[in-house]
Design a protein around this motif. Structure first.
Motif, PDB file in Angstrom:
ATOM      1  N   PRO A 177       1.724 -33.435 -55.124  1.00 24.34           N
ATOM      2  CA  PRO A 177       2.138 -34.667 -54.452  1.00 24.34           C
ATOM      3  C   PRO A 177       2.839 -34.458 -53.118  1.00 24.34           C
ATOM      4  O   PRO A 177       3.042 -35.413 -52.373  1.00 24.34           O
ATOM      5  CB  PRO A 177       3.093 -35.317 -55.465  1.00 24.34           C
ATOM      6  CG  PRO A 177       3.632 -34.168 -56.265  1.00 24.34           C
ATOM      7  CD  PRO A 177       2.503 -33.184 -56.360  1.00 24.34           C
ATOM      8  N   TYR A 178       3.216 -33.248 -52.818  1.00 22.29           N
ATOM      9  CA  TYR A 178       3.889 -32.958 -51.535  1.00 22.29           C
ATOM     10  C   TYR A 178       3.843 -31.452 -51.272  1.00 22.29           C
ATOM     11  O   TYR A 178       3.690 -30.651 -52.213  1.00 22.29           O
ATOM     12  CB  TYR A 178       5.343 -33.448 -51.543  1.00 22.29           C
ATOM     13  CG  TYR A 178       6.137 -33.052 -52.762  1.00 22.29           C
ATOM     14  CD1 TYR A 178       6.691 -31.768 -52.880  1.00 22.29           C
ATOM     15  CD2 TYR A 178       6.336 -33.960 -53.809  1.00 22.29           C
ATOM     16  CE1 TYR A 178       7.411 -31.411 -53.993  1.00 22.29           C
ATOM     17  CE2 TYR A 178       7.056 -33.597 -54.937  1.00 22.29           C
ATOM     18  CZ  TYR A 178       7.592 -32.321 -55.029  1.00 22.29           C
ATOM     19  OH  TYR A 178       8.306 -31.963 -56.138  1.00 22.29           O
ATOM     20  N   PRO A 179       3.980 -31.056 -50.017  1.00 18.64           N
ATOM     21  CA  PRO A 179       4.028 -29.622 -49.705  1.00 18.64           C
ATOM     22  C   PRO A 179       5.241 -28.966 -50.356  1.00 18.64           C
ATOM     23  O   PRO A 179       6.265 -29.605 -50.576  1.00 18.64           O
ATOM     24  CB  PRO A 179       4.141 -29.597 -48.170  1.00 18.64           C
ATOM     25  CG  PRO A 179       3.693 -30.939 -47.717  1.00 18.64           C
ATOM     26  CD  PRO A 179       4.046 -31.898 -48.804  1.00 18.64           C
ATOM     27  N   ASP A 180       5.124 -27.695 -50.629  1.00 19.55           N
ATOM     28  CA  ASP A 180       6.219 -26.946 -51.247  1.00 19.55           C
ATOM     29  C   ASP A 180       7.434 -26.964 -50.314  1.00 19.55           C
ATOM     30  O   ASP A 180       7.381 -26.411 -49.212  1.00 19.55           O
ATOM     31  CB  ASP A 180       5.778 -25.504 -51.496  1.00 19.55           C
ATOM     32  CG  ASP A 180       6.778 -24.709 -52.316  1.00 19.55           C
ATOM     33  OD1 ASP A 180       7.962 -24.670 -51.915  1.00 19.55           O
ATOM     34  OD2 ASP A 180       6.387 -24.127 -53.332  1.00 19.55           O
ATOM     35  N   PRO A 181       8.561 -27.585 -50.716  1.00 27.43           N
ATOM     36  CA  PRO A 181       9.737 -27.681 -49.827  1.00 27.43           C
ATOM     37  C   PRO A 181      10.301 -26.313 -49.443  1.00 27.43           C
ATOM     38  O   PRO A 181      10.756 -26.127 -48.309  1.00 27.43           O
ATOM     39  CB  PRO A 181      10.748 -28.487 -50.650  1.00 27.43           C
ATOM     40  CG  PRO A 181       9.936 -29.207 -51.674  1.00 27.43           C
ATOM     41  CD  PRO A 181       8.786 -28.305 -51.985  1.00 27.43           C
ATOM     42  N   TRP A 182      10.270 -25.351 -50.378  1.00 31.55           N
ATOM     43  CA  TRP A 182      10.790 -24.019 -50.095  1.00 31.55           C
ATOM     44  C   TRP A 182       9.948 -23.337 -49.024  1.00 31.55           C
ATOM     45  O   TRP A 182      10.469 -22.733 -48.092  1.00 31.55           O
ATOM     46  CB  TRP A 182      10.822 -23.198 -51.372  1.00 31.55           C
ATOM     47  CG  TRP A 182      11.250 -21.755 -51.211  1.00 31.55           C
ATOM     48  CD1 TRP A 182      10.542 -20.652 -51.586  1.00 31.55           C
ATOM     49  CD2 TRP A 182      12.475 -21.263 -50.675  1.00 31.55           C
ATOM     50  NE1 TRP A 182      11.232 -19.505 -51.303  1.00 31.55           N
ATOM     51  CE2 TRP A 182      12.430 -19.844 -50.744  1.00 31.55           C
ATOM     52  CE3 TRP A 182      13.617 -21.863 -50.122  1.00 31.55           C
ATOM     53  CZ2 TRP A 182      13.477 -19.035 -50.287  1.00 31.55           C
ATOM     54  CZ3 TRP A 182      14.652 -21.059 -49.662  1.00 31.55           C
ATOM     55  CH2 TRP A 182      14.574 -19.660 -49.752  1.00 31.55           C
ATOM     56  N   HIS A 183       8.628 -23.489 -49.134  1.00 27.50           N
ATOM     57  CA  HIS A 183       7.747 -22.914 -48.121  1.00 27.50           C
ATOM     58  C   HIS A 183       7.994 -23.559 -46.758  1.00 27.50           C
ATOM     59  O   HIS A 183       8.031 -22.864 -45.728  1.00 27.50           O
ATOM     60  CB  HIS A 183       6.283 -23.097 -48.525  1.00 27.50           C
ATOM     61  CG  HIS A 183       5.858 -22.253 -49.682  1.00 27.50           C
ATOM     62  ND1 HIS A 183       4.629 -22.373 -50.296  1.00 27.50           N
ATOM     63  CD2 HIS A 183       6.513 -21.249 -50.355  1.00 27.50           C
ATOM     64  CE1 HIS A 183       4.544 -21.501 -51.274  1.00 27.50           C
ATOM     65  NE2 HIS A 183       5.664 -20.831 -51.333  1.00 27.50           N
ATOM     66  N   CYS A 184       8.170 -24.875 -46.753  1.00 32.74           N
ATOM     67  CA  CYS A 184       8.406 -25.572 -45.480  1.00 32.74           C
ATOM     68  C   CYS A 184       9.703 -25.110 -44.824  1.00 32.74           C
ATOM     69  O   CYS A 184       9.772 -24.944 -43.599  1.00 32.74           O
ATOM     70  CB  CYS A 184       8.416 -27.083 -45.693  1.00 32.74           C
ATOM     71  SG  CYS A 184       6.789 -27.785 -46.060  1.00 32.74           S
ATOM     72  N   LEU A 234       1.445 -38.015 -46.689  1.00 31.34           N
ATOM     73  CA  LEU A 234       1.108 -39.278 -47.334  1.00 31.34           C
ATOM     74  C   LEU A 234      -0.177 -39.175 -48.144  1.00 31.34           C
ATOM     75  O   LEU A 234      -0.293 -39.760 -49.234  1.00 31.34           O
ATOM     76  CB  LEU A 234       0.999 -40.388 -46.282  1.00 31.34           C
ATOM     77  CG  LEU A 234       2.322 -40.837 -45.656  1.00 31.34           C
ATOM     78  CD1 LEU A 234       2.050 -41.843 -44.540  1.00 31.34           C
ATOM     79  CD2 LEU A 234       3.245 -41.440 -46.703  1.00 31.34           C
ATOM     80  N   ASP A 235      -1.139 -38.453 -47.608  1.00 29.46           N
ATOM     81  CA  ASP A 235      -2.404 -38.293 -48.331  1.00 29.46           C
ATOM     82  C   ASP A 235      -2.165 -37.580 -49.649  1.00 29.46           C
ATOM     83  O   ASP A 235      -2.693 -37.983 -50.711  1.00 29.46           O
ATOM     84  CB  ASP A 235      -3.399 -37.510 -47.479  1.00 29.46           C
ATOM     85  CG  ASP A 235      -4.801 -37.549 -48.042  1.00 29.46           C
ATOM     86  OD1 ASP A 235      -5.528 -38.501 -47.727  1.00 29.46           O
ATOM     87  OD2 ASP A 235      -5.160 -36.638 -48.837  1.00 29.46           O
ATOM     88  N   ALA A 236      -1.350 -36.516 -49.614  1.00 29.87           N
ATOM     89  CA  ALA A 236      -1.045 -35.782 -50.852  1.00 29.87           C
ATOM     90  C   ALA A 236      -0.290 -36.673 -51.839  1.00 29.87           C
ATOM     91  O   ALA A 236      -0.579 -36.675 -53.042  1.00 29.87           O
ATOM     92  CB  ALA A 236      -0.225 -34.536 -50.514  1.00 29.87           C
ATOM     93  N   ALA A 237       0.670 -37.438 -51.338  1.00 29.17           N
ATOM     94  CA  ALA A 237       1.489 -38.281 -52.214  1.00 29.17           C
ATOM     95  C   ALA A 237       0.689 -39.391 -52.865  1.00 29.17           C
ATOM     96  O   ALA A 237       0.858 -39.685 -54.063  1.00 29.17           O
ATOM     97  CB  ALA A 237       2.642 -38.873 -51.427  1.00 29.17           C
ATOM     98  N   LEU A 238      -0.216 -39.994 -52.101  1.00 33.17           N
ATOM     99  CA  LEU A 238      -0.950 -41.156 -52.611  1.00 33.17           C
ATOM    100  C   LEU A 238      -2.137 -40.765 -53.479  1.00 33.17           C
ATOM    101  O   LEU A 238      -2.647 -41.596 -54.238  1.00 33.17           O
ATOM    102  CB  LEU A 238      -1.416 -42.022 -51.437  1.00 33.17           C
ATOM    103  CG  LEU A 238      -0.285 -42.697 -50.648  1.00 33.17           C
ATOM    104  CD1 LEU A 238      -0.836 -43.425 -49.442  1.00 33.17           C
ATOM    105  CD2 LEU A 238       0.499 -43.645 -51.543  1.00 33.17           C
TER     106      LEU A 238
END
Length: 308
Positions: free
Chosen positions: A60-67, A303-307
């Motif tokens: 649902p979202y990019p990996d926050p740790w990676h970001c 948004l695409d990943a989340a939706l």
């Protein structure tokens, strides 16, 4: 040393000028922390790759740790790359109005101390890289070749922007391996699209120095394209949009990604329409606006990943 001594001509008031200790200012300027736009532009392909990886993995979202790691790494390695560039270009920088006040040609930092500072920044980048899996670490080390070669290209070819594209787009090859432990075609195509984007925006940037560069024998796409810059930018920006679109399709992206890509394309078209190669201040503003363009595209990926 005064508060603004050594400030590069295209660097306006910033926290380095107003808040940093005088002894530290030359090193912060070597790392371009007074002008962080380049770090943001280095970061964008990293975050795009993380966004595309989230879409491909069904997350649902990019990996926050990676970001976060990409953010720290982009600022550290851009600083290291700029320090290396300034060491290599110190004699050329002394001949260009915009760059003669940089810390090395102006005598504020010796080459020996600049090399020590380069090693320190590289160690920060290494610490970040070692947080990833083995394949991603290997990809990170491979990027050093492009960084090392780039400063020399302007001496031998009118296309040094390709070298910058290879170096500044490398993050597009990192987000996929960080998630999957391999390099899938979508990320290779994303890399190609980012290279086209970098060639175009750095051509805009190079128009600030076009006359000085021509006098001292430095080559660039700005000099090569000259009055044909607008159609050439349109061609490279179009290639970027098409290739990034293909990358999204290969990763399984949907309509929201396509809408984000369309907004990204509209921003690039606005840059081409507004461009005046005879106005250095405008060229700088358009160049800097590419951070916003990159964030628009990344937002579409999120948004695409989340939706989905």
């Amino acid at each position: 040393m005064s508060g603004t001594a050594g400030r590069v001509a295209d660097s306006t008031g910033n926290w380095v000028d107003t808040a940093a200790p005088d002894w530290l200012k030359p090193y912060l300027r070597l790392a371009r922390l007074d002008r962080p736009i380049g770090s943001w532009l280095l970061l964008m392909p990293c975050w795009w790759s993380a966004g595309l990886a989230a879409i491909a993995a069904g997350r649902p979202y990019p990996d926050p740790w990676h970001c976060l790691l990409f953010f720290i790494g982009a600022f550290a390695m851009r600083g290291a790359g700029c320090t290396w560039n300034d060491i290599v270009d110190r004699d050329l920088d002394a001949k260009v109005e915009r760059t003669r006040s940089r810390p090395i040609p102006s005598g504020q930092v010796s080459v020996r101390l600049a090399l020590a500072f380069l090693v320190l920044q590289a160690l920060v980048g290494l610490a970040v890289l070692l947080q990833f899996n083995a394949f991603t670490i290997l990809m990170g080390f491979l990027s050093l070749t492009t960084v090392a070669i780039y400063p020399f290209l302007k001496r031998v070819t009118h296309w040094p922007q390709i070298g910058l594209g290879l170096a500044f787009s490398w993050g597009a090859l990192m987000g996929g391996p960080a998630v999957f432990g391999r390099l899938d075609p979508a990320f290779i195509v994303l890399y190609a699209g980012s290279i086209a984007w970098v060639i175009a925006y750095d051509t805009i940037y190079a128009h600030q120095d076009r006359e000085d560069d021509a006098l001292i024998g430095i080559k660039s796409t700005a000099i090569l394209f000259d009055e044909r810059t607008r159609p050439m930018l349109a061609a490279f920006y179009s290639a970027a949009v098409v290739l990034i679109g293909i990358a999204g399709w290969l990763a399984g992206a949907g309509l929201v990604f396509a809408l984000g890509l369309a907004a990204f394309a509209a921003h690039l078209a606005w840059q081409v329409r507004r461009l005046d190669i005879g106005d250095p201040a405008l060229c700088l503003r358009l160049f800097k606006s590419n951070r916003d363009a990159g964030l628009i595209l990344f937002g579409g990926m999120i948004l695409d990943a989340a939706l989905r």
